[in-house]
Each structure stands twice: as structure tokens, then as C-alpha cells.
Scaffold this active site. Structure first.
Site, PDB file in Angstrom:
ATOM      1  N   CYS A   1       7.148  41.123  18.748  1.00  0.00           N
ATOM      2  CA  CYS A   1       6.034  40.957  17.772  1.00  0.00           C
ATOM      3  C   CYS A   1       5.522  39.428  18.035  1.00  0.00           C
ATOM      4  O   CYS A   1       4.468  39.135  17.526  1.00  0.00           O
ATOM      5  CB  CYS A   1       6.108  41.338  16.443  1.00  0.00           C
ATOM      6  SG  CYS A   1       7.032  40.217  15.534  1.00  0.00           S
TER       7      CYS A   1
ATOM      8  N   GLU B   1      49.328  55.857  -9.317  1.00  0.00           N
ATOM      9  CA  GLU B   1      50.754  55.756  -9.473  1.00  0.00           C
ATOM     10  C   GLU B   1      51.575  54.736  -8.627  1.00  0.00           C
ATOM     11  O   GLU B   1      52.347  54.199  -9.184  1.00  0.00           O
ATOM     12  CB  GLU B   1      51.502  57.172  -8.985  1.00  0.00           C
ATOM     13  CG  GLU B   1      50.737  58.395  -9.834  1.00  0.00           C
ATOM     14  CD  GLU B   1      51.137  59.899  -9.538  1.00  0.00           C
ATOM     15  OE1 GLU B   1      51.169  60.547 -10.334  1.00  0.00           O
ATOM     16  OE2 GLU B   1      51.102  59.838  -8.075  1.00  0.00           O
TER      17      GLU B   1
ATOM     18  N   LYS C   1      61.518  56.240  30.867  1.00  0.00           N
ATOM     19  CA  LYS C   1      62.943  55.982  30.698  1.00  0.00           C
ATOM     20  C   LYS C   1      63.676  57.011  31.185  1.00  0.00           C
ATOM     21  O   LYS C   1      63.718  58.175  30.719  1.00  0.00           O
ATOM     22  CB  LYS C   1      62.984  55.321  29.206  1.00  0.00           C
ATOM     23  CG  LYS C   1      62.054  54.399  28.815  1.00  0.00           C
ATOM     24  CD  LYS C   1      62.169  53.979  27.279  1.00  0.00           C
ATOM     25  CE  LYS C   1      60.920  53.055  26.972  1.00  0.00           C
ATOM     26  NZ  LYS C   1      61.137  52.757  25.479  1.00  0.00           N
TER      27      LYS C   1
ATOM     28  N   LYS D   1      52.536  53.846  26.642  1.00  0.00           N
ATOM     29  CA  LYS D   1      52.775  52.409  26.785  1.00  0.00           C
ATOM     30  C   LYS D   1      51.582  51.763  25.869  1.00  0.00           C
ATOM     31  O   LYS D   1      50.416  51.872  26.093  1.00  0.00           O
ATOM     32  CB  LYS D   1      52.573  52.029  28.158  1.00  0.00           C
ATOM     33  CG  LYS D   1      52.847  50.304  28.374  1.00  0.00           C
ATOM     34  CD  LYS D   1      52.926  50.146  29.912  1.00  0.00           C
ATOM     35  CE  LYS D   1      53.345  48.756  30.067  1.00  0.00           C
ATOM     36  NZ  LYS D   1      52.391  47.807  29.421  1.00  0.00           N
TER      37      LYS D   1
ATOM     38  N   ASP E   1      47.188  56.646  -5.241  1.00  0.00           N
ATOM     39  CA  ASP E   1      47.162  55.360  -5.175  1.00  0.00           C
ATOM     40  C   ASP E   1      47.493  54.806  -6.780  1.00  0.00           C
ATOM     41  O   ASP E   1      48.172  53.782  -6.639  1.00  0.00           O
ATOM     42  CB  ASP E   1      45.870  54.842  -4.503  1.00  0.00           C
ATOM     43  CG  ASP E   1      45.561  55.068  -3.305  1.00  0.00           C
ATOM     44  OD1 ASP E   1      46.456  55.727  -2.764  1.00  0.00           O
ATOM     45  OD2 ASP E   1      44.463  55.050  -2.766  1.00  0.00           O
TER      46      ASP E   1
ATOM     47  N   ARG F   1      58.206  38.060  21.849  1.00  0.00           N
ATOM     48  CA  ARG F   1      58.909  38.035  23.054  1.00  0.00           C
ATOM     49  C   ARG F   1      59.074  36.675  23.719  1.00  0.00           C
ATOM     50  O   ARG F   1      60.269  36.402  24.084  1.00  0.00           O
ATOM     51  CB  ARG F   1      58.288  39.087  23.953  1.00  0.00           C
ATOM     52  CG  ARG F   1      59.189  39.599  25.231  1.00  0.00           C
ATOM     53  CD  ARG F   1      58.459  40.377  26.072  1.00  0.00           C
ATOM     54  NE  ARG F   1      57.965  39.809  27.302  1.00  0.00           N
ATOM     55  CZ  ARG F   1      58.024  40.249  28.426  1.00  0.00           C
ATOM     56  NH1 ARG F   1      58.795  41.275  28.737  1.00  0.00           N
ATOM     57  NH2 ARG F   1      57.593  39.769  29.366  1.00  0.00           N
TER      58      ARG F   1
ATOM     59  N   GLU G   1      56.499  47.638  19.340  1.00  0.00           N
ATOM     60  CA  GLU G   1      54.990  47.124  19.800  1.00  0.00           C
ATOM     61  C   GLU G   1      54.253  46.964  18.497  1.00  0.00           C
ATOM     62  O   GLU G   1      54.125  48.152  17.632  1.00  0.00           O
ATOM     63  CB  GLU G   1      54.361  48.206  20.719  1.00  0.00           C
ATOM     64  CG  GLU G   1      53.300  47.300  21.596  1.00  0.00           C
ATOM     65  CD  GLU G   1      53.607  46.601  22.713  1.00  0.00           C
ATOM     66  OE1 GLU G   1      55.190  46.713  23.038  1.00  0.00           O
ATOM     67  OE2 GLU G   1      53.109  46.180  23.366  1.00  0.00           O
TER      68      GLU G   1
ATOM     69  N   ASP H   1      50.222  51.713  -7.436  1.00  0.00           N
ATOM     70  CA  ASP H   1      49.844  50.604  -8.007  1.00  0.00           C
ATOM     71  C   ASP H   1      50.718  50.539  -9.377  1.00  0.00           C
ATOM     72  O   ASP H   1      51.073  49.305  -9.620  1.00  0.00           O
ATOM     73  CB  ASP H   1      48.359  50.496  -8.310  1.00  0.00           C
ATOM     74  CG  ASP H   1      47.479  50.350  -7.205  1.00  0.00           C
ATOM     75  OD1 ASP H   1      48.148  50.111  -6.159  1.00  0.00           O
ATOM     76  OD2 ASP H   1      46.302  50.736  -7.472  1.00  0.00           O
TER      77      ASP H   1
ATOM     78  N   LEU I   1      58.588  45.172  32.423  1.00  0.00           N
ATOM     79  CA  LEU I   1      58.947  46.268  33.348  1.00  0.00           C
ATOM     80  C   LEU I   1      58.269  46.322  34.542  1.00  0.00           C
ATOM     81  O   LEU I   1      57.275  45.780  34.775  1.00  0.00           O
ATOM     82  CB  LEU I   1      58.544  47.733  32.709  1.00  0.00           C
ATOM     83  CG  LEU I   1      59.173  48.034  31.274  1.00  0.00           C
ATOM     84  CD1 LEU I   1      58.353  49.355  30.850  1.00  0.00           C
ATOM     85  CD2 LEU I   1      60.637  48.574  31.734  1.00  0.00           C
TER      86      LEU I   1
HETATM   87  S1  IVH Z   1      60.138  49.458  26.576  1.00  0.00           S
HETATM   88  C1  IVH Z   1      63.145  47.305  29.314  1.00  0.00           C
HETATM   89  N1  IVH Z   1      58.569  51.230  25.633  1.00  0.00           N
HETATM   90  O1  IVH Z   1      55.268  47.355  27.595  1.00  0.00           O
HETATM   91  C2  IVH Z   1      62.375  48.128  28.163  1.00  0.00           C
HETATM   92  N2  IVH Z   1      57.731  49.060  26.098  1.00  0.00           N
HETATM   93  O2  IVH Z   1      56.402  45.804  30.621  1.00  0.00           O
HETATM   94  C3  IVH Z   1      61.136  47.341  27.886  1.00  0.00           C
HETATM   95  N3  IVH Z   1      55.399  48.684  25.575  1.00  0.00           N
HETATM   96  O3  IVH Z   1      56.989  44.274  27.035  1.00  0.00           O
HETATM   97  C4  IVH Z   1      60.169  47.766  27.040  1.00  0.00           C
HETATM   98  N4  IVH Z   1      54.839  50.463  24.845  1.00  0.00           N
HETATM   99  O4  IVH Z   1      55.326  45.208  25.228  1.00  0.00           O
HETATM  100  C5  IVH Z   1      58.650  50.082  26.211  1.00  0.00           C
HETATM  101  N5  IVH Z   1      56.921  52.799  24.509  1.00  0.00           N
HETATM  102  C6  IVH Z   1      57.266  51.467  25.074  1.00  0.00           C
HETATM  103  C7  IVH Z   1      56.341  50.587  25.281  1.00  0.00           C
HETATM  104  C8  IVH Z   1      56.564  49.254  25.681  1.00  0.00           C
HETATM  105  C9  IVH Z   1      54.511  49.519  25.149  1.00  0.00           C
HETATM  106  C10 IVH Z   1      55.119  47.485  26.473  1.00  0.00           C
HETATM  107  C11 IVH Z   1      56.185  46.253  25.756  1.00  0.00           C
HETATM  108  C12 IVH Z   1      56.830  45.525  26.998  1.00  0.00           C
HETATM  109  C13 IVH Z   1      55.849  46.142  28.023  1.00  0.00           C
HETATM  110  C14 IVH Z   1      56.570  46.364  29.313  1.00  0.00           C
END
Ligand code: IVH
Length: 679
Positions: free
Chosen positions: A423, A42, A302, A121, A40, A142, A187, A44, A90
Site C-alpha cells: 500500500c 493429582e 547393529k 538414527k 495433572d 560426547r 540421544e 501437582d 559410526l
Molecule cells: S549407536 C558405537 N544408535 O549417531 C555405537 N547411535 O555416528 C554408537 N545416533 O554419535 C552409537 N541414533 O549420536 C547409535 N539408535 C542409535 C542412534 C545413534 C542416533 C547418533 C549418535 C552417534 C551417531 C553415530
């Protein structure tokens, strides 16, 4: 410009660039990899040199300089942030069948088997970051998916968001070249530990507490003053590369690429070749979510192949290439039957909800915290209400608020009692403060809590003086304050029901032995507000005797490392009370050691110079107790495992810290081994 001046300017520019590179690198190692490369001090020193240099030559101050994370002026409001490509939401899957249906549809459209990437998530808020030629240019929330808010200045304060892409130049020549304009999404979230700390601080200051880490994170990103955002200590995980980068064919590769660029990428991602593997991942993480220091509310599944993602496309607002598997909610509705008030160690009156028992995430909950009267008022929580209760990880259950549509009109508004429920003494409700206190320092509830704390393992460690004994001693009036413990004799202890001569003998011996624990543990045991074991150790090391601490002014105390005005104020207040001074006099008269070994001797403890990390629940020591033992043996406790960690103390249900320790070949200790090393 003279040639000499020109040369000086050139070398200053080179020096600034060199400093920026080293600071960026150190920052990345510390925050993203959790594996510090320099100390820390170094760090700083490098930052200070750069600040000085930029002050002398303001033309060297680039917007992506590490000195520019904080310090932007507050704004009046946010300007709109137009998303180049819509930020989609999603579709949710709430059952395994829905995940299977998603897979079936994807396979049908693809006409082949489909591989997936499973990601946690993260429960925070989605943001977008734009990099131009490798420097962070703009960042936004967003919003409605098309237009969000430009919160660039706030996002800059988040330490894990790179201001400059780490290997921009290198990647240009090796992997797929990043475009001049690159958009990354991810996120912003708040760690559970940072959330607890934030709320504890707010509670002390009488500010409203946050219901969950997500609200605190989202409020933090929307502060008009970036300095306030910085205070929240937000974190970030990147999960999506928006632009096509030549050479990248899968989401899996994208994640690796994001990591190469210096972004924090969640380590618990997995590739799945079949839907069964996907479901196994979902089940595993629903089970293990409490191990993480951040909240997750599901799994994002995904399609791995980016070309296939493109082909599957978007229907309405939801992509057909991804789905969110949502965990079972850890929220439930139940009836608030009543509110009971308990009295804490410092006399604070704590309102607790008595609930109609309800199952939340597999655990039956029948009580929950209501924090303080402000929380009850500002959320308009009334007795008889149907309320929403959450249980988040290791966080205690809390009442979020009433379900207003269920109001019948028969609910009752709660008021804090004016007399102590234990009390009967007057209760002080300082105006403008959320906290009410019993004014009687001899209140049995307070005495009991203080005794219990004093005798606990991290403090004086008096075996046999646990909850039940502490309660009996106060109820029978045998002990009026901490020092009273040392005046107990066998005859008095015989009055305590169900206490035989053998246990009396043992207890008296243990009380006798506790006199030799030394200043740090005594100080911690006194239960002074804000003085935890770490602070107690620092004060003991620096001052050596209890008189020296009692005589120190607030300024003198603040010369010690990590002691701020709040702690110093609390310590001086404690030692100003005549009753406390008189009690300490009796402790000393009874032969309790009120001195600390000199620093040098403390440094010769078995754990001198060692760094330890705690993970999981130990069989009989609380975290605080284990920390106190380690500190007393000269060791240090940190939050995360790195190459610099010497030991990891492992309890039940350890987090991924254990795995990390094993990976790095760091010695593991169980509670017994820890006790051996700290004896
Ligand atoms: S992908 C089209 N990956 O979950 C792809 N989202 O409704 C959209 N989120 O708005 C996002 N972890 O806020 C993705 N590993 C992750 C995520 C993630 C959290 C949130 C994000 C998004 C919502 C999905």
C-alpha cells in the site's frame, strides 16, 4: 531426640520415599509411556507435598528426588567428563551396496549368518549417563569421544531421563542384575513440535531462530543455566547399555532391559535376520520419516549378538559391528535470485527467498522462508548468493545460509523496504525488534489476510469467501475491514468478475448464517495476536460476552487458564484501539452474535468431556480449523494417543498415532464423521 520426635522423623522419611516413588511412577507413565496414570492436579499435589516435606526436613532431600530436576544454580563453565570407554562414531553407508558390503564383512569375520537390530538414527546429540546404585550420578556429552563436558545439571531437567532407575531392586533379583555402576548412552533430541513452538516464541521475541532441531537441542544441553535447558523441553532415547549385564546376550535384549529400567527406548526398532530385511527397514523409514515427530537422518544397523560385537571389535575409531545408513540429504544448494516481501495479517513484513528451483528430497523447492531481517543479517545472506536450503519434514523450507566460497562480490545486501510493498504506507522498524510492520491498518494486504482468516472454517466458516473472493473484495475496495462483509449486498457483489447470481445468493446466505457462530469463533476470527482457537474458547467460556473481554484488565484476563501476560497484553491492546471498538460495534449492529453460551451449555456439546487426537492431513480442514470445531463442541484436543483418548481423527498419511489407536481399540473418525459430531 525424644522417642516421639524420632517416630515423627521416621514416618516423614517413609512418607517422602512413598511420595518419590509415586511421582517417579507417574512421571514415567506420563513422559515415557505416554499413558498418564493420574491427573495433572493429582501429580501437582504429590509434588507440592514432597517439596513442603523437604523444606521442613532438608535432610530428606536426596539428589535423585523428583524435586531436584530443576533449580540447580547456573555454572560458570562445564567441567570435563572423562569417558570410561571411548564414545565411538559410526562409519556411514550412503548406498545399499555399502550396507551389503558391511554385512558381507561381518559374516566373513563371524563365519556364520549374522542377525541385526535396526534402529532409527535420531538426529540429536549423543550423551552418556552414569548411574550409581540406581541413581543418576553424572552425565556428559560426547566431546571428542574421550573427554566431553559434564552437563549433569542440565540432563536432570529432561523429564524422560530417569533420576532413579525404575525397577532397580526388582531387576537385581530377576533379570540380569544391574551393576552398582551402570552407564547408559543415548540421544538427546528436540521434537519437531517443540522446535516449532520454540522458534515461534523466539521469533516473537525478536531472538535469532534455530536452523534445525538438532542445533536447538545441542545448544540446550550446553546452557550454563539449567533453567534455560528446562525451557527447551528436550527429549531422550536410550540406545546403548555400555556395561555388560549378566544374562543379556543381544542388543535386542539390552533395549528391552533399558525399557525395564525406565528409559525411553524408540518403539520403531526391528530385528532383521538378513541384509535384505535390513534394507527393507531402511527403505521403509526413509519413506516414512515425515510421520515422526522427531528428525531422523538414517538408520543404525547393529550386530545383534553382543559376544559377536566384542569379537568384531573396533578398527580406528569405528566399530565393525555397527554402521549408519544415511538417508539422502534434504539439503541442497541453489541460487538466491531475489527476496520478496509479503505482508501478514498483523501487518508484519515477511521476507521470502525466491530460489532457482531445486529438488530436495523429491520435492521441487522454489521459495523458502527467511524469517525476518535479523535472520538475514546474522547469517549474512545476500541476493545472488549460492545458499544452502533445507526441507525438514513438515517444516517449511528454509535458507540456512550462504556458501561463502561461492561469493563473487556481485551479491547485494538486502534491506527491508521503508514503505509497504502493497500500500506504500510507512513501515515501522521498532528499534531492537526483528519485526517490521506496515503502519496502515487498512492496507489491502492486511485486510485480505484478515478477511481470509475471519471467513476460514475454524473461525466464522463462510463458504464462498475463500482466497480469491477475499482478494477481489479487497482489491475492488468493497470491503475495508471484517465488519464490511456484513454490509455487502447483491448489487455490490455483482461487480466481482465471474460471479453469477446463484453464487451471490449462496454467499449472502452463508454470510448471514455466520452471524450465529458465537463468541469463541468470532474472537478467534478477529485475528488478535496470540489468540488461537484454544485461547479464544477459554476467554469466551470465562467472560461470556465481547464487552466483558474488552473491559477486562490484563490482570483479570490472566486469571483464565493458560493466559499469560503476553496474550493478555495483546488482547487489551486490541480492545484499546478505537478503530477495533468501532468495528465491533458495526458487527454487533449487523446482528453478529457476540456472546457465548454459558459454560454449562458449552459443556453439553456433542463432544463434551471427550478427548480427541488429530493425525494426518484432513481433506479440507486444517489442524487449527479441526481443533476449533472440536473445542466449540465441548471437546479437548491432545497431542498423543493414550487410554484416555476417546477418538482419533485420521487424515491422509497418518502417523503412528493411528496404529496406536487401533492397538488400544480407540474409535477412529474421518473428516465427515468429525463434522457430524461437531455440528
Ligand atoms: S549407536 C558405537 N544408535 O549417531 C555405537 N547411535 O555416528 C554408537 N545416533 O554419535 C552409537 N541414533 O549420536 C547409535 N539408535 C542409535 C542412534 C545413534 C542416533 C547418533 C549418535 C552417534 C551417531 C553415530
Amino acid at each position: 531426640m525424644s522417642p516421639a520426635a524420632k517416630k515423627r522423623a521416621e514416618s516423614a522419611a517413609a512418607r517422602a520415599e512413598n511420595l518419590r516413588n509415586r511421582i517417579d511412577e507417574a512421571n514415567y507413565r506420563y513422559y515415557v509411556l505416554d499413558d498418564p496414570s493420574i491427573t495433572d492436579a493429582e501429580f501437582d499435589a504429590l509434588l507440592r507435598e514432597l517439596v513442603e516435606l523437604e523444606k521442613e526436613r532438608p535432610q530428606l532431600r536426596t539428589p535423585d528426588s523428583p524435586t531436584q530436576r530443576v533449580g540447580a544454580v547456573p555454572s560458570e563453565r562445564f567441567t570435563p567428563y572423562q569417558h570410561a570407554r571411548p564414545m565411538l562414531s559410526l562409519a556411514n553407508a550412503v548406498s545399499e551396496d555399502e550396507v551389503r558390503a558391511f554385512d558381507e564383512r561381518a559374516r566373513k569375520l563371524a563365519g556364520s549368518a549374522v542377525a541385526y537390530v535396526c534402529e532409527l538414527k535420531i538426529d540429536g546429540l549423543a550423551i552418556a549417563l552414569d548411574y550409581r546404585n540406581g541413581s543418576l550420578e553424572r552425565g556428559g556429552t560426547r566431546g571428542d569421544g574421550r573427554v566431553g563436558e559434564d552437563v549433569t545439571a542440565n540432563l536432570r531437567t529432561i523429564n524422560t531421563i530417569p533420576l532413579r532407575l525404575l525397577s532397580f531392586e526388582k531387576l537385581r533379583t530377576t533379570m540380569g542384575a544391574p551393576n552398582d555402576l551402570l552407564e547408559v548412552r543415548g540421544e538427546v533430541y528436540l521434537r519437531k513440535s517443540d522446535f516449532e513452538r520454540l522458534n515461534a516464541g523466539r521469533e516473537r521475541e525478536g531472538l535469532p531462530v534455530f536452523a534445525n532441531p538438532r542445533n536447538a537441542a545441542s545448544g540446550g544441553v550446553r546452557q550454563l543455566d539449567p533453567a534455560l535447558t528446562a525451557q527447551r523441553r528436550l527429549s531422550f532415547f536410550a540406545y546403548q547399555l555400555v556395561d555388560d549385564v549378566a544374562g543379556l546376550r543381544t542388543q535386542w535384549e539390552s533395549l528391552r532391559y533399558l525399557a525395564e529400567l525406565g528409559f525411553p527406548v524408540n518403539p520403531n526398532v526391528a530385528r532383521a535376520a538378513t541384509v535384505d530385511e535390513v534394507l527393507a527397514y531402511c527403505r521403509q523409514w526413509e519413506e516414512r520419516r515425515d510421520e515422526l515427530d522427531y528428525e531422523i537422518d538414517g538408520v543404525v544397523i547393529k550386530v545383534d549378538d553382543l559376544a559377536l560385537q566384542e569379537r568384531l571389535g573396533v578398527v580406528a575409531r569405528d566399530p565393525r559391528w555397527a554402521i549408519a545408513f544415511k538417508f539422502k540429504p534434504r539439503e541442497a544448494r541453489t541460487k538466491l535470485i531475489g527476496i520478496v516481501v509479503t505482508v501478514g495479517r498483523t501487518g508484519t513484513l515477511n521476507p521470502n527467498a525466491v530460489l532457482e528451483p531445486v529438488k530436495i528430497g523429491g520435492v521441487t523447492v522454489k521459495s523458502a522462508t527467511l524469517h525476518n531481517i535479523d535472520y538475514i543479517r546474522s547469517n549474512d545472506i545476500r541476493i545472488g548468493d549460492t545458499v544452502l536450503v533445507t526441507r525438514a519434514g513438515d517444516v517449511i523450507p528454509r535458507v540456512v545460509g550462504p556458501v561463502l566460497t561461492e561469493r563473487t562480490g556481485r551479491e547485494r545486501v538486502f534491506t527491508m523496504p521503508d514503505v509497504c510493498p502493497v500500500c506504500g504506507s510507512d513501515v515501522d522498524h521498532p528499534p531492537g525488534e526483528a519485526i517490521s510492520r506496515c503502519t496502515n491498518a487498512a492496507c489491502p494486504a492486511q485486510v485480505y489476510e484478515r478477511l481470509r482468516h475471519f471467513a476460514s472454517r475454524g473461525a466464522m466458516d463462510i463458504e464462498g469467501l475463500g482466497d480469491v473472493m477475499a482478494q477481489q473484495l479487497t482489491e475492488l475496495g468493497l470491503v475495508g475491514d471484517i465488519a464490511g462483509i456484513y454490509a455487502l449486498d447483491a448489487e455490490q457483489l455483482a461487480e466481482v468478475p465471474r460471479t453469477g447470481s446463484k453464487s451471490i445468493e449462496n454467499l449472502l446466505r452463508n454470510i448471514e448464517q455466520s452471524k450465529r457462530r458465537g463468541l469463541a469463533r468470532l474472537l478467534y476470527g478477529l485475528g488478535i495476536r496470540f489468540v488461537g482457537s484454544q485461547t479464544a474458547q477459554i476467554l469466551a467460556d470465562d467472560f461470556g460476552t465481547i464487552e466483558a473481554i474488552a473491559d477486562a484488565s490484563s490482570d483479570e484476563l490472566q486469571r483464565s487458564e493458560g493466559i499469560g501476560p503476553e496474550v493478555a497484553g495483546s488482547v487489551t491492546l486490541f480492545f484499546k484501539q478505537p478503530s477495533n471498538l468501532e468495528m465491533i460495534e458495526r458487527l454487533r449492529a449487523a446482528g453478529v452474535d457476540t456472546t457465548a453460551p454459558k459454560r454449562a451449555r458449552a459443556a453439553a456439546g456433542k463432544l463434551a468431556g471427550k478427548t480427541l487426537v488429530l493425525t494426518g492431513t484432513l481433506p479440507s480442514l486444517s489442524r487449527e480449523e479441526a481443533t476449533a470445531l472440536i473445542l466449540a463442541a465441548g471437546g479437548k484436543v491432545t497431542g498423543s494417543v493414550s487410554k484416555k483418548t476417546d477418538y482419533v481423527v485420521v487424515g491422509d498419511e497418518p502417523g503412528n498415532k493411528r496404529a496406536k489407536a487401533e492397538q488400544l481399540g480407540i474409535a477412529l473418525l474421518d473428516e465427515a464423521a468429525l463434522r457430524d459430531l461437531t455440528r
